[in-house]
Write a protein that holds these residues in place. Sequence first.
Motif, PDB file in Angstrom:
ATOM      1  N   ASN A 177       0.772  -0.985   0.492  1.00  0.00           N
ATOM      2  CA  ASN A 177       0.267  -0.202  -0.240  1.00  0.00           C
ATOM      3  C   ASN A 177       1.134   1.182   0.141  1.00  0.00           C
ATOM      4  N   VAL A 178       0.628   2.039  -1.292  1.00  0.00           N
ATOM      5  CA  VAL A 178       1.151   3.376  -0.258  1.00  0.00           C
ATOM      6  C   VAL A 178      -0.131   4.963  -0.505  1.00  0.00           C
ATOM      7  N   ARG A 179       0.425   5.429  -0.158  1.00  0.00           N
ATOM      8  CA  ARG A 179      -0.842   6.851   0.580  1.00  0.00           C
ATOM      9  C   ARG A 179      -0.285   7.818  -0.576  1.00  0.00           C
ATOM     10  N   LEU A 180      -0.860   7.908  -1.513  1.00  0.00           N
ATOM     11  CA  LEU A 180       0.027   8.674  -2.590  1.00  0.00           C
ATOM     12  C   LEU A 180      -1.383  10.239  -2.798  1.00  0.00           C
ATOM     13  N   LYS A 181      -2.503  10.502  -1.650  1.00  0.00           N
ATOM     14  CA  LYS A 181      -2.924  11.290  -1.283  1.00  0.00           C
ATOM     15  C   LYS A 181      -2.818  12.521  -0.926  1.00  0.00           C
ATOM     16  N   ASP A 182      -2.058  11.453   0.803  1.00  0.00           N
ATOM     17  CA  ASP A 182      -1.309  11.985   1.883  1.00  0.00           C
ATOM     18  C   ASP A 182       0.292  12.589   1.139  1.00  0.00           C
ATOM     19  N   LEU A 183       0.578  11.738   0.126  1.00  0.00           N
ATOM     20  CA  LEU A 183       1.813  12.396  -0.564  1.00  0.00           C
ATOM     21  C   LEU A 183       1.861  13.661  -1.316  1.00  0.00           C
ATOM     22  N   ILE A 184       0.649  13.949  -1.895  1.00  0.00           N
ATOM     23  CA  ILE A 184       0.705  14.382  -2.841  1.00  0.00           C
ATOM     24  C   ILE A 184      -0.272  16.230  -2.465  1.00  0.00           C
ATOM     25  N   ARG A 185      -1.446  16.044  -1.631  1.00  0.00           N
ATOM     26  CA  ARG A 185      -2.398  16.663  -1.612  1.00  0.00           C
ATOM     27  C   ARG A 185      -2.475  17.456  -0.258  1.00  0.00           C
ATOM     28  N   ARG A 186      -1.722  16.247   0.681  1.00  0.00           N
ATOM     29  CA  ARG A 186      -1.416  17.361   2.088  1.00  0.00           C
ATOM     30  C   ARG A 186       0.083  17.272   2.528  1.00  0.00           C
ATOM     31  N   GLY A 187       1.043  17.022   1.029  1.00  0.00           N
ATOM     32  CA  GLY A 187       2.463  17.351   1.724  1.00  0.00           C
ATOM     33  C   GLY A 187       2.911  16.435   3.097  1.00  0.00           C
ATOM     34  N   ASP A 188       3.007  15.388   2.929  1.00  0.00           N
ATOM     35  CA  ASP A 188       3.464  14.566   4.224  1.00  0.00           C
ATOM     36  C   ASP A 188       4.140  13.549   3.609  1.00  0.00           C
ATOM     37  N   VAL A 189       5.521  13.556   3.981  1.00  0.00           N
ATOM     38  CA  VAL A 189       6.898  13.324   3.293  1.00  0.00           C
ATOM     39  C   VAL A 189       6.995  11.800   3.796  1.00  0.00           C
ATOM     40  N   SER A 190       6.280  11.205   5.331  1.00  0.00           N
ATOM     41  CA  SER A 190       6.267  10.393   5.606  1.00  0.00           C
ATOM     42  C   SER A 190       5.781   9.550   4.875  1.00  0.00           C
ATOM     43  N   ALA A 191       5.054   9.599   3.741  1.00  0.00           N
ATOM     44  CA  ALA A 191       4.454   8.649   2.555  1.00  0.00           C
ATOM     45  C   ALA A 191       5.319   8.312   1.228  1.00  0.00           C
ATOM     46  N   ASN A 192       6.254   9.263   1.246  1.00  0.00           N
ATOM     47  CA  ASN A 192       7.093   9.006   0.467  1.00  0.00           C
ATOM     48  C   ASN A 192       7.897   7.428   0.461  1.00  0.00           C
ATOM     49  N   VAL A 193       8.585   6.826  -0.472  1.00  0.00           N
ATOM     50  CA  VAL A 193       8.816   5.697  -0.575  1.00  0.00           C
ATOM     51  C   VAL A 193       9.453   5.864  -1.418  1.00  0.00           C
ATOM     52  N   ASP A 194      10.718   4.466  -1.677  1.00  0.00           N
ATOM     53  CA  ASP A 194      11.908   4.230  -2.592  1.00  0.00           C
ATOM     54  C   ASP A 194      10.423   3.059  -3.664  1.00  0.00           C
ATOM     55  N   VAL A 195      11.042   3.430  -4.821  1.00  0.00           N
ATOM     56  CA  VAL A 195      11.024   2.422  -6.363  1.00  0.00           C
ATOM     57  C   VAL A 195      12.049   1.905  -6.667  1.00  0.00           C
ATOM     58  N   LYS A 196      11.248   1.032  -6.817  1.00  0.00           N
ATOM     59  CA  LYS A 196      12.675  -0.821  -7.560  1.00  0.00           C
ATOM     60  C   LYS A 196      12.336  -0.917  -8.740  1.00  0.00           C
ATOM     61  N   PRO A 197      13.036  -1.236  -9.778  1.00  0.00           N
ATOM     62  CA  PRO A 197      12.856  -1.971 -10.450  1.00  0.00           C
ATOM     63  C   PRO A 197      11.952  -2.869 -11.179  1.00  0.00           C
ATOM     64  N   GLY A 198      10.755  -2.368 -12.394  1.00  0.00           N
ATOM     65  CA  GLY A 198       9.839  -3.515 -12.148  1.00  0.00           C
ATOM     66  C   GLY A 198       9.151  -3.563 -11.553  1.00  0.00           C
ATOM     67  N   ASP A 199       9.014  -1.499 -11.118  1.00  0.00           N
ATOM     68  CA  ASP A 199       7.522  -1.878 -10.323  1.00  0.00           C
ATOM     69  C   ASP A 199       6.262  -1.537 -11.246  1.00  0.00           C
ATOM     70  N   ILE A 200       5.166  -2.314 -10.586  1.00  0.00           N
ATOM     71  CA  ILE A 200       3.945  -1.480 -11.075  1.00  0.00           C
ATOM     72  C   ILE A 200       2.890  -0.537 -10.163  1.00  0.00           C
TER      73      ILE A 200
END
Length: 208
Positions: A177-200
């Motif tokens: 699970n990832v929290r895009l709304k918290d990251l983008i709309r609320r500016g919650d940087v704790s919701a930012n995570v690394d991605v890996k090659p091949g992620d969908i």
Amino acid sequence: MLNSDRLMSMLRLLALLLVPLAFAGCASSPYPPAPTQAYSDDYNYILGPGDSVSIVVWRNPEISSTVTIRPDGKITGTLFEDLPAAGRDPSTLAREIEQVLGKYIRDPIVTVIVAGGIGPYSEQIRVIGEAAKPQALAYKQKMTLLDVMIAVGGITDFADGNGASILRTSEGDKQYNVRLKDLIRRGDVSANVDVKPGDILIIPQSWF
């Protein structure tokens, strides 16, 4: 006109219907949170069809060239043709070109430089669903979810941002699970995570 008793009964029924939907909208994701750190320090870029590579042969500029990897994953250059390139990192491809050129040049020294491309399909970051611009992106070392969101223009007004998930093909299709709304709309940087090659990245539509 509805009498007061009937009106109250209808309001109670409406409330009973809406409560499950409200809880459904607030329900936690069935997937665990994505790990904050996921990148590997020993990552090497893997070449894919469509990538442009510059082949530099030291002290032999006449056979140096820039070529594009064909859809079949092979390249053709000066003094060689149909050499497999997709699926290799630049250093491995350089050593293989040296072996081929060694038939014509004494002790060739080859450098392969990636001039452009997005790598093989297995390494690309794919964004599907309620993104502003769903697309496939080239993976870059230490790439994060925020980088991906900037590249695709964020999420639509109909997106269930906090219900989004990452399907991690490098871990046997494990889903996080990832929290895009918290990251983008609320500016919650704790919701930012690394991605890996091949992620969908899968962004579902909100029910309301």
